[in-house]
Design a protein around this motif. Structure first.
Motif, PDB file in Angstrom:
ATOM      1  N   GLU A  39       3.068   3.386  17.130  1.00  0.00           N
ATOM      2  CA  GLU A  39       2.354   4.319  16.254  1.00  0.00           C
ATOM      3  C   GLU A  39       1.395   3.510  15.379  1.00  0.00           C
ATOM      4  O   GLU A  39       1.722   3.120  14.265  1.00  0.00           O
ATOM      5  N   PRO A  40       0.189   3.243  15.886  1.00  0.00           N
ATOM      6  CA  PRO A  40      -0.731   2.359  15.158  1.00  0.00           C
ATOM      7  C   PRO A  40      -1.290   2.956  13.881  1.00  0.00           C
ATOM      8  O   PRO A  40      -1.898   2.240  13.080  1.00  0.00           O
ATOM      9  N   CYS A  41      -1.131   4.247  13.667  1.00  0.00           N
ATOM     10  CA  CYS A  41      -1.605   4.883  12.437  1.00  0.00           C
ATOM     11  C   CYS A  41      -0.567   5.918  12.030  1.00  0.00           C
ATOM     12  O   CYS A  41      -0.500   7.003  12.600  1.00  0.00           O
ATOM     13  N   GLY A  42       0.257   5.582  11.056  1.00  0.00           N
ATOM     14  CA  GLY A  42       1.314   6.492  10.642  1.00  0.00           C
ATOM     15  C   GLY A  42       1.533   6.435   9.143  1.00  0.00           C
ATOM     16  O   GLY A  42       1.141   5.475   8.472  1.00  0.00           O
ATOM     17  N   VAL A  43       2.149   7.480   8.618  1.00  0.00           N
ATOM     18  CA  VAL A  43       2.503   7.539   7.200  1.00  0.00           C
ATOM     19  C   VAL A  43       3.969   7.926   7.101  1.00  0.00           C
ATOM     20  O   VAL A  43       4.378   8.977   7.591  1.00  0.00           O
ATOM     21  N   ALA A  44       4.760   7.057   6.504  1.00  0.00           N
ATOM     22  CA  ALA A  44       6.195   7.321   6.326  1.00  0.00           C
ATOM     23  C   ALA A  44       6.416   8.032   4.999  1.00  0.00           C
ATOM     24  O   ALA A  44       5.875   7.629   3.967  1.00  0.00           O
ATOM     25  N   ARG A  45       7.208   9.093   5.039  1.00  0.00           N
ATOM     26  CA  ARG A  45       7.622   9.802   3.832  1.00  0.00           C
ATOM     27  C   ARG A  45       8.997   9.260   3.440  1.00  0.00           C
ATOM     28  O   ARG A  45       9.973   9.462   4.148  1.00  0.00           O
ATOM     29  N   VAL A  46       9.041   8.571   2.327  1.00  0.00           N
ATOM     30  CA  VAL A  46      10.256   7.887   1.913  1.00  0.00           C
ATOM     31  C   VAL A  46      11.099   8.812   1.044  1.00  0.00           C
ATOM     32  O   VAL A  46      10.601   9.415   0.086  1.00  0.00           O
ATOM     33  N   GLU A  47      12.373   8.925   1.394  1.00  0.00           N
ATOM     34  CA  GLU A  47      13.304   9.701   0.590  1.00  0.00           C
ATOM     35  C   GLU A  47      13.633   8.904  -0.666  1.00  0.00           C
ATOM     36  O   GLU A  47      14.205   7.819  -0.606  1.00  0.00           O
ATOM     37  N   VAL A  48      13.274   9.452  -1.803  1.00  0.00           N
ATOM     38  CA  VAL A  48      13.432   8.757  -3.073  1.00  0.00           C
ATOM     39  C   VAL A  48      14.586   9.385  -3.842  1.00  0.00           C
ATOM     40  O   VAL A  48      14.666  10.607  -3.945  1.00  0.00           O
ATOM     41  N   PRO A  49      15.505   8.576  -4.369  1.00  0.00           N
ATOM     42  CA  PRO A  49      16.602   9.141  -5.155  1.00  0.00           C
ATOM     43  C   PRO A  49      16.092   9.976  -6.321  1.00  0.00           C
ATOM     44  O   PRO A  49      15.090   9.641  -6.959  1.00  0.00           O
ATOM     45  N   ALA A  50      16.771  11.080  -6.582  1.00  0.00           N
ATOM     46  CA  ALA A  50      16.399  11.950  -7.688  1.00  0.00           C
ATOM     47  C   ALA A  50      16.660  11.233  -9.010  1.00  0.00           C
ATOM     48  O   ALA A  50      17.447  10.283  -9.081  1.00  0.00           O
ATOM     49  N   PRO A  51      15.971  11.664 -10.079  1.00  0.00           N
ATOM     50  CA  PRO A  51      16.232  11.046 -11.384  1.00  0.00           C
ATOM     51  C   PRO A  51      17.708  11.124 -11.755  1.00  0.00           C
ATOM     52  O   PRO A  51      18.382  12.115 -11.490  1.00  0.00           O
ATOM     53  N   VAL A  52      18.196  10.055 -12.343  1.00  0.00           N
ATOM     54  CA  VAL A  52      19.593   9.980 -12.735  1.00  0.00           C
ATOM     55  C   VAL A  52      19.765  10.596 -14.113  1.00  0.00           C
ATOM     56  O   VAL A  52      19.066  10.212 -15.067  1.00  0.00           O
ATOM     57  N   ALA A  53      20.675  11.568 -14.230  1.00  0.00           N
ATOM     58  CA  ALA A  53      20.941  12.181 -15.521  1.00  0.00           C
ATOM     59  C   ALA A  53      21.694  11.198 -16.399  1.00  0.00           C
ATOM     60  O   ALA A  53      22.532  10.426 -15.935  1.00  0.00           O
ATOM     61  N   ALA A  66       0.844  -1.192   0.000  1.00  0.00           N
ATOM     62  CA  ALA A  66       0.000   0.000   0.000  1.00  0.00           C
ATOM     63  C   ALA A  66       0.880   1.243   0.000  1.00  0.00           C
ATOM     64  O   ALA A  66       1.942   1.262   0.623  1.00  0.00           O
ATOM     65  N   GLY A  67       0.424   2.283  -0.687  1.00  0.00           N
ATOM     66  CA  GLY A  67       1.161   3.539  -0.720  1.00  0.00           C
ATOM     67  C   GLY A  67       0.712   4.383  -1.889  1.00  0.00           C
ATOM     68  O   GLY A  67      -0.044   3.932  -2.761  1.00  0.00           O
ATOM     69  N   ARG A  68       1.157   5.627  -1.902  1.00  0.00           N
ATOM     70  CA  ARG A  68       0.804   6.530  -2.996  1.00  0.00           C
ATOM     71  C   ARG A  68       1.899   7.568  -3.159  1.00  0.00           C
ATOM     72  O   ARG A  68       2.675   7.839  -2.235  1.00  0.00           O
ATOM     73  N   TRP A  69       1.948   8.148  -4.348  1.00  0.00           N
ATOM     74  CA  TRP A  69       2.869   9.230  -4.657  1.00  0.00           C
ATOM     75  C   TRP A  69       2.142  10.564  -4.586  1.00  0.00           C
ATOM     76  O   TRP A  69       0.960  10.662  -4.941  1.00  0.00           O
ATOM     77  N   THR A  70       2.849  11.600  -4.192  1.00  0.00           N
ATOM     78  CA  THR A  70       2.361  12.953  -4.422  1.00  0.00           C
ATOM     79  C   THR A  70       2.821  13.377  -5.818  1.00  0.00           C
ATOM     80  O   THR A  70       3.775  12.816  -6.371  1.00  0.00           O
ATOM     81  N   PRO A  71       2.172  14.380  -6.414  1.00  0.00           N
ATOM     82  CA  PRO A  71       2.639  14.849  -7.725  1.00  0.00           C
ATOM     83  C   PRO A  71       4.089  15.330  -7.710  1.00  0.00           C
ATOM     84  O   PRO A  71       4.770  15.297  -8.730  1.00  0.00           O
ATOM     85  N   GLN A  72       4.571  15.758  -6.535  1.00  0.00           N
ATOM     86  CA  GLN A  72       5.943  16.253  -6.417  1.00  0.00           C
ATOM     87  C   GLN A  72       6.971  15.131  -6.294  1.00  0.00           C
ATOM     88  O   GLN A  72       8.165  15.406  -6.219  1.00  0.00           O
ATOM     89  N   GLY A  73       6.531  13.875  -6.259  1.00  0.00           N
ATOM     90  CA  GLY A  73       7.454  12.760  -6.230  1.00  0.00           C
ATOM     91  C   GLY A  73       7.822  12.281  -4.841  1.00  0.00           C
ATOM     92  O   GLY A  73       8.867  11.644  -4.655  1.00  0.00           O
ATOM     93  N   VAL A  74       6.980  12.544  -3.838  1.00  0.00           N
ATOM     94  CA  VAL A  74       7.191  12.031  -2.485  1.00  0.00           C
ATOM     95  C   VAL A  74       6.380  10.749  -2.336  1.00  0.00           C
ATOM     96  O   VAL A  74       5.180  10.718  -2.640  1.00  0.00           O
ATOM     97  N   LEU A  75       7.016   9.686  -1.886  1.00  0.00           N
ATOM     98  CA  LEU A  75       6.348   8.396  -1.697  1.00  0.00           C
ATOM     99  C   LEU A  75       5.859   8.288  -0.263  1.00  0.00           C
ATOM    100  O   LEU A  75       6.642   8.399   0.683  1.00  0.00           O
TER     101      LEU A  75
END
Length: 381
Positions: free
Chosen positions: A329-343, A311-320
């Motif tokens: 914490e029985p109800c939490g949402v983790a903001r995952v640091e996602v690597p930036a696009p590779v040039a 389960a999970g979703r993306w924001t339009p800004q690219g935050v997972l």
């Protein structure tokens, strides 16, 4: 290399993917899951669009069965499906002070051998659908949001599984239909009496399924055994594009199951740049993969503690955003640091269908696998 497993594996009664730890509305405002331990299970609604997530238990007068499905609506109510002896009953749950209110919506009777499951949340958040799959035909039911209880909205010849929404209106539904021993993805137009059009046909003898779709960019995540007969491969394509499906080698992990579960929205003109979240399952547990079609690598990240895997979703800004439940914490949402696009060089666009990245290109290109259907015009506007 031992190829990874891909879900779903077959178009039979077990081809519905296992339910995620929770189900999230398309707009990310609410989620629902079965909480509790052992046989003491109860529905739980999560509110996600406030300053901090919080859960509201919605217990009934008796515990729920483990196979019971829950489904959040955009207004905060939770749809629940309870089944017994081929009869599937639907109720809307909502909090009423210290208790739980239940609004009965009616029931659907399924013949012996048929299987009924709720489809993923409709993009509008106001309606909910179910798919009843039988041996000779399948039925799409509107089970919440109609005027008079469950309504039959489409009858499709063949045994169907899966279910992916292809537009923001909740009109175009992709299903994987088994016919004459092969499975091909089709589009069902729910506003035209269930009119069926072909969507994915890579090779005559291949099994081709749709796993995920992003209505904004038209990006599709699919599986097919066209590259390697008998071995489903994870691939991607773009609805309405003249380019064929590609099967990146980086999406094959030895001894692991790779299951995509979320695509970054709002990337209208750049489907190759959409970030895709993948659930990776191996002998040591589950973790997270992130991949973009324009890149030739998958980033593997540890799962946050208590992740409700799948389960999970993306924001339009690219935050997972990943829903998590732990004793602390029985109800939490983790903001995952996602690597930036590779040039670097973009994923080549001329790799033919059914040919893995890096393989030699044949002299004559194969036909475009994404068939022209009303979907192409609706999604790519």
């Amino acid at each position: 290399m031992t190829a990874c497993a891909i879900e779903p594996a077959a178009a039979d009664e077990d081809s519905f993917p296992p339910p995620a730890g929770c189900v999230i509305t398309v707009d990310g405002g609410y989620a629902a899951r079965l909480a509790g331990q052992g046989e003491a299970l109860f529905p739980e609604r999560w509110t996600l669009d406030g300053p901090a997530p919080y859960a509201v238990p919605l217990p009934a007068h008796q515990p729920e069965e483990r196979g019971t499905e829950v489904h959040p609506l955009g207004d905060g109510r939770v749809l629940i499906r309870r089944s017994a002896a081929g009869r599937h009953s639907f109720f809307l749950l909502y909090p009423t002070g210290p208790g739980t209110g239940e609004l009965p919506l009616g029931a659907v009777e399924c013949p012996e051998g048929a299987r009924l499951r709720l489809l993923p949340p409709a993009p509008c958040g106001e309606r909910a659908y179910a798919l009843a799959s039988g041996r000779g035909s399948s039925t799409v039911w509107l089970v919440a949001g109609g005027a008079f209880g469950p309504e039959r909205v489409a009858e499709i010849p063949g045994r169907c599984s899966g279910g992916v929404w292809l537009d923001r209106a909740g009109r175009m539904l992709a299903l994987d239909r088994e016919s004459e021993g092969r499975t091909k993805a089709v589009v069902v137009d729910l506003e035209r009496g269930g009119e069926v059009s072909p969507l994915l046909q890579i090779a005559e003898a291949s099994d081709d399924r749709v796993l995920l779709a992003d209505p904004d960019s038209g990006l599709l995540l699919i599986t097919s055994d066209a590259p390697s007969p008998g071995e489903p491969r994870l691939g991607w394509g773009v609805v309405g594009s003249t380019l064929p499906v590609r099967f990146p080698e980086c999406l094959r992990l030895s001894g692991c199951t790779v299951t995509p579960f979320a695509i970054q929205p709002a990337q209208v003109l750049t489907p190759e740049g959409c970030a895709v979240a993948l659930r990776l399952d191996g002998p040591l547990g589950s973790w997270v993969g992130v991949w973009r079609p324009a890149e030739r690598q998958m980033h593997q990240l540890p799962a946050p503690p208590g992740w409700l895997a799948g389960a999970g979703r993306w924001t339009p800004q690219g935050v997972l955003l990943l829903p998590c439940a732990t004793p602390a914490e029985p109800c939490g949402v983790a903001r995952v640091e996602v690597p930036a696009p590779v040039a670097g060089p973009r994923e080549p666009g001329a790799v033919p269908a059914a040919v893995p990245d890096g393989a030699a290109e044949p002299a004559a290109p194969r036909p475009v696998p994404l068939q022209e259907a009303p979907l192409g015009r609706l999604v790519t506007k």
